[in-house]
Design a protein around this motif. Structure first.
Motif, PDB file in Angstrom:
ATOM      1  N   MET A 711     -62.943  63.157   6.671  1.00 13.78           N
ATOM      2  CA  MET A 711     -63.154  62.593   8.011  1.00 13.78           C
ATOM      3  C   MET A 711     -61.860  62.554   8.806  1.00 13.78           C
ATOM      4  O   MET A 711     -61.838  62.857  10.002  1.00 13.78           O
ATOM      5  CB  MET A 711     -63.741  61.185   7.902  1.00 13.78           C
ATOM      6  N   ARG A 712     -60.776  62.173   8.162  1.00 16.33           N
ATOM      7  CA  ARG A 712     -59.502  62.092   8.883  1.00 16.33           C
ATOM      8  C   ARG A 712     -59.031  63.477   9.311  1.00 16.33           C
ATOM      9  O   ARG A 712     -58.473  63.645  10.403  1.00 16.33           O
ATOM     10  CB  ARG A 712     -58.443  61.397   8.020  1.00 16.33           C
ATOM     11  N   GLU A 713     -59.255  64.513   8.494  1.00 18.21           N
ATOM     12  CA  GLU A 713     -58.893  65.871   8.893  1.00 18.21           C
ATOM     13  C   GLU A 713     -59.710  66.322  10.114  1.00 18.21           C
ATOM     14  O   GLU A 713     -59.161  66.888  11.066  1.00 18.21           O
ATOM     15  CB  GLU A 713     -59.134  66.833   7.723  1.00 18.21           C
ATOM     16  N   VAL A 714     -61.002  66.054  10.071  1.00 14.71           N
ATOM     17  CA  VAL A 714     -61.870  66.458  11.179  1.00 14.71           C
ATOM     18  C   VAL A 714     -61.507  65.687  12.442  1.00 14.71           C
ATOM     19  O   VAL A 714     -61.461  66.256  13.543  1.00 14.71           O
ATOM     20  CB  VAL A 714     -63.350  66.248  10.800  1.00 14.71           C
ATOM     21  N   LEU A 715     -61.245  64.384  12.317  1.00 12.84           N
ATOM     22  CA  LEU A 715     -60.892  63.571  13.481  1.00 12.84           C
ATOM     23  C   LEU A 715     -59.603  64.075  14.120  1.00 12.84           C
ATOM     24  O   LEU A 715     -59.521  64.221  15.351  1.00 12.84           O
ATOM     25  CB  LEU A 715     -60.743  62.103  13.065  1.00 12.84           C
TER      26      LEU A 715
END
Length: 917
Positions: A711-715
């Motif tokens: 999620m943090r990579e996508v965000l």
């Protein structure tokens, strides 16, 4: 608008609710799938009409093949009527013509309802085929002549169709040549003969479609129907092929042509009633200039149509063959019988038939008059110059076509692999010891992303500049090349650049062909598809509706018009008016099903839109059925890695997750994310969608560490590429906040939710459904974090008011806020209020529970605890035994994700109360 950022359905937003009955076509069908009719097994309902129902079926013996069965509902037949029906069956089976769908068999059900078994045809209705393929006038007439020949063959067998209309004339391409097939031939005749002695015989005589029905067939002339009734219907069909609409469409009174009290308006006059620019567009669709089309219609074809549609049948063509011969005379430049004779008309036809000979004679005469030598010299010079100019133009068009094909065939996956392999070869030759570090670097990088960046910055930007510089004197070719570049930009996710270029293309076509021309509207659709990513649904909806107002000039079923209507429904849904958007999608799909084969790509796209919206509205089971079917169809027809197959694959994985089949969802989504990253690059918008979906599914699967990292990579990627307030970034932020709350990291979750609330109120408005979702989630997180009771209660009151106003009483989010209120009352020691809240939630859960499903243990625990604290221990023990104990008795390996979530909730609430169970 395929592949929009709205596709990644977060578990916090993809919640279940009921959106109403879909109204499936098969509801109430007389024959269910799998039923047997003699030697045939019913597969699916294809459609309904006034006379009965049409099914696709499989013939089981003596040969196996797919057939169409029409089951008539007019009346049960007795023995005498069945004998009549058998005679008619033999008559219909004698028809053997390439343009007629063959009748294989006929019979009656055990209840006495007659049915016909016919050749199964996969094709488009006559008018839709001509419009979709853009057939020029001469090709349309040649196709229509073959239809007339089929009708004449049936007439010679003594069979009248009675219901000739586009839907009963299906056209498919066979070996590159359009082949018409007339279906339902003689059904009304057979039924009327078999029931001639019955009380409904007169009613069946009038069977047919009013818009294509002759006056005598409608019962307005007091005479029996003969073959000239079919000639009238053919005249209406020819009218529609020429004018693009039926007689009378667009008039103040939309009555059928046969009811008109005055002469039918000719096709040329009908075209003149079109909006400015649309008449020119219609001429372009027929391959003619507007003046030439007007001349052809007024001088010849208007007369043909009006003669075929005479109210007095004695004044019509005497047969379908005569109508076909008349049209063939037009194609051969012979004088037509319908046109009033005149010397000028006959001379004009002669000159057109013999134009070469006449031109040669004129040239000779001119040469004699002005000097043979000088004339021949000048003529030769002119011919050479013209030939040179034509050759240069042809060469330029070939070069442009080559460049266009090269642009559209760019494969970033192959290019990325080529770059990686080239680096391996060079490093291996120069320094073999450096290969291992290179492989590590390549594993951490995305060759497809590198190729995508190079294509966007080097090839496409350079192509755009070259087009502007080298094709300024060829604006038509420049527009086509710009369109090709923009298509590649759209496919690569370079949406802002694509929007700009599509706008230029649409502007050119609007100036040269008209704002309502087909190519203009097609470019506008591509522009709004790119716009959705850049500007969101608000501005997109406004642009789509402006395009749709112009697309109304296209016939229903035209792919460009359907795409515009499809974009409108999706934008309405994305704007927050979800019930209206869903209803628009349902209506559009139902309409197109009447005109298209079940495997038509347009129909599959519409079904996919509907399935996605149903999933968002909580109809998870129905949506999953749609996507399971679509995925199998597209995988077989297009291959496993076609973009359309991958889109359906992702949506199917989401629906599996919503339906709580998390293991299957994660497996499918992992495969999809890997394929998408390999094909398009790690930061392509659709790859970010698939990785975001995978993170949400991992959260449901309780793989918290992997889910958070992903999620943090996508965000980070979405914020960097599209901005902090982009829809995708906000959605990912919401999912990350939900994950942090699940891991009891409440301080981080609350800060993120507060930022998210401000952004959604600012971007979408305080009453958008997505904003309301965050309001409810924020109340839940404040409660779980054990913030002060007044703070929690204020957020609960705000969220509940919004949920009731925006989502309705029955929406899952409204139920969620009621559940938060019940637990909040329990923690605050408001025992009687908690009992009432939990009782209402328990009763609702029992009413919705499916057979075999256990009670909701977390609700039962809350009710039992509140009853116990309020001095009702016996009732508390009864509730605990029936609703809660089953969860603690279930073996560890049998616990589902929902079971574990329920245990976490109970443990957390019990911990705050100081007592568990």
């Amino acid at each position: 608008m395929a592949g929009t950022e709205d596709e990644d359905l977060a578990p916090t937003e993809g919640l279940q609710t009921r959106a109403g009955d879909l109204g499936a076509d098969a509801a109430g069908a007389a024959q269910a799938p799998g039923a047997r009719l003699g030697r045939y097994r019913i597969e699916t309902l294809l459609g309904r009409g006034g006379m009965g129902e049409v099914y696709r079926a499989g013939q089981l013996e003596p040969v196996r093949r797919t057939v169409a069965i029409k089951l008539l509902h007019a009346r049960r037949l007795d023995a005498r009527h069945l004998a009549y029906f058998e005679i008619e069956r033999q008559l219909l089976a004698q028809m053997k013509h390439p343009a007629i769908a063959q009748v294989y068999d006929a019979g009656a059900t055990p209840e006495g309802f007659p049915y016909f078994v016919m050749e199964f045809i996969e094709g488009s209705p006559l008018t839709s085929f001509c419009e979709q393929r853009g057939l020029p006038l001469r090709e349309r007439l040649a196709l229509f002549i073959r239809v007339c020949e089929g009708v004449q063959h049936a007439h010679q067998k003594g069979v009248i169709h009675r219901d000739l209309k586009p839907g009963n004339i299906l056209v498919a391409e066979v070996d590159g040549r359009p082949l018409p097939k007339i279906i339902d031939f003689g059904i009304a005749t057979a039924a009327s003969r078999s029931l001639a002695a019955g009380e409904r015989a007169g009613e069946l005589e009038r069977a047919g479609t009013p818009d294509y029905m002759s006056p005598e067939q409608a019962g307005m002339e007091g005479v029996e129907v003969d073959t000239r009734s079919d000639v009238y219907s053919l005249g209406v069909l020819l009218y529609e092929l020429l004018a693009g609409r039926r007689p009378g469409v667009g008039d103040d009174t939309p009555a059928a042509a046969h009811t008109a009290s005055t002469t039918v308006r000719p096709p040329s006059a009908q075209i003149e009633t079109l909006a400015p620019g649309n008449a020119a567009a219609r001429a372009g669709q027929l391959g003619l200039s507007q003046p030439r089309l007007r001349q052809v219609l007024r001088s010849e074809l208007d007369w043909v149509v009006l003669k075929a549609m005479r109210r007095d049948r004695a004044e019509r063509y005497s047969s379908a063959a005569e109508l076909a011969q008349e049209l063939q005379r037009f194609l051969d430049d012979q004088p037509l019988q319908a046109v009033p004779p005149s010397r000028r008309y006959a001379l004009g036809k002669y000159l057109r038939r013999n134009r070469l000979a006449v031109a040669a004679a004129g040239a000779v005469s001119l040469a004699v008059l002005v000097g043979l030598g000088l004339s021949l010299y000048g003529l030769q010079q002119a011919r050479e110059q013209r030939a040179l100019a034509e050759q240069r133009s042809a060469d330029l068009e070939r070069v442009a076509a080559f460049q266009q094909s090269m642009l559209e065939d760019i494969d970033v996956e192959a290019m990325g692999l080529g770059i990686a392999n080239g680096l391996r070869d060079q490093v291996g030759k120069a320094d073999p010891d450096a290969l291992a570090p290179l492989e590590q670097a390549l594993a951490a990088a995305s060759p497809a992303d590198l190729a995508r960046s190079l294509v966007g910055l080097e090839i496409l930007e350079s192509a755009r500049e070259t087009i502007a510089r080298d094709f300024s004197d060829q604006p038509s070719l420049a527009a086509q090349l710009r369109r090709s570049v923009a298509r590649v930009q759209l496919a690569l996710g370079l949406h802002e650049q694509a929007e700009t270029l599509f706008a230029e293309v649409a502007g050119y076509f609007a100036q040269t062909q008209g704002p309502a021309a087909r190519e203009t509207l097609e470019a506008r659709n591509l522009q709004t598809e790119a716009m959705f990513w850049v500007r969101g649904s608000g501005q997109t909806l406004e642009a789509v509706e402006a395009t749709l107002a112009l697309a109304q000039s296209l016939p229903p079923g035209d792919p460009v018009r359907v795409e515009t209507e499809r974009q409108q429904a999706r934008a309405v849904f994305a704007q927050g008016d979800r019930p209206r958007g869903l209803a628009m999608q349902q209506a559009l799909l139902a309409r197109e099903r009447q005109m298209r084969a079940e495997d038509d790509p347009v129909l599959l796209d519409l079904a996919e839109d509907l399935g996605l919206s149903m999933g968002r509205m909580g109809e998870a089971d129905e949506a999953r059925e749609i996507f399971e079917d679509l995925f199998a169809r597209r995988r077989q027809a297009l291959g496993p890695e076609d973009p359309a197959t991958l889109t359906t694959m992702g949506r199917l994985a989401v629906m599996r997750a919503i339906a709580e089949d998390v293991e299957a969802a994660v497996t499918l989504q992992r495969e999809l994310a890997a394929v998408s990253e390999r094909k398009f690059g790690a930061e392509h918008p659709r790859t970010l969608v698939e990785r975001g979906n995978l993170a949400n599914m991992l959260l449901s699967h309780r793989d918290f560490d992997e889910a958070e990292a992903l999620m943090r990579e996508v965000l980070e990627a979405r914020q960097r590429l599209y901005g902090a307030d982009s829809p995708g970034a906000l959605r990912t932020k919401l999912n990350l906040a939900a994950l942090l709350a699940r891991r009891s990291r409440f301080d981080e979750a609350l800060v993120m939710e507060a930022d998210l609330l401000q952004a959604r109120r600012r971007v979408l408005g305080p009453e958008h459904p997505d904003t309301v979702f965050v309001e409810v989630n924020h109340a839940a997180t404040l409660h779980r974090a054990n913030r002060p009771k007044p703070v929690v209660q204020a957020q609960i009151d705000r969220a509940k008011s919004l949920a009731l106003d925006v989502l309705g009483k029955k929406h899952p989010q409204t139920e969620a806020i009621d559940r938060i209120q019940a637990y909040s009352d329990l923690r605050a020691g408001r025992w009687s209020e908690a009992v009432e809240q939990f009782k209402a939630l328990r009763e609702k859960g029992q009413a919705e529970r499916k057979p075999g499903d256990p009670p909701k243990a977390q609700i039962g625990w809350g009710l039992a605890t509140a009853l116990e604290r309020s001095g009702q221990p016996e009732e508390a023990a009864r509730i605990r035994a029936s609703d809660v104990d089953w969860l603690y008795e279930r073996p560890e390996q049998a616990l589902t994700a929902d079971d574990r979530n329920a245990l976490e909730i109970i443990a957390e609430e019990a911990g705050h109360l100081g007592k568990q169970r």
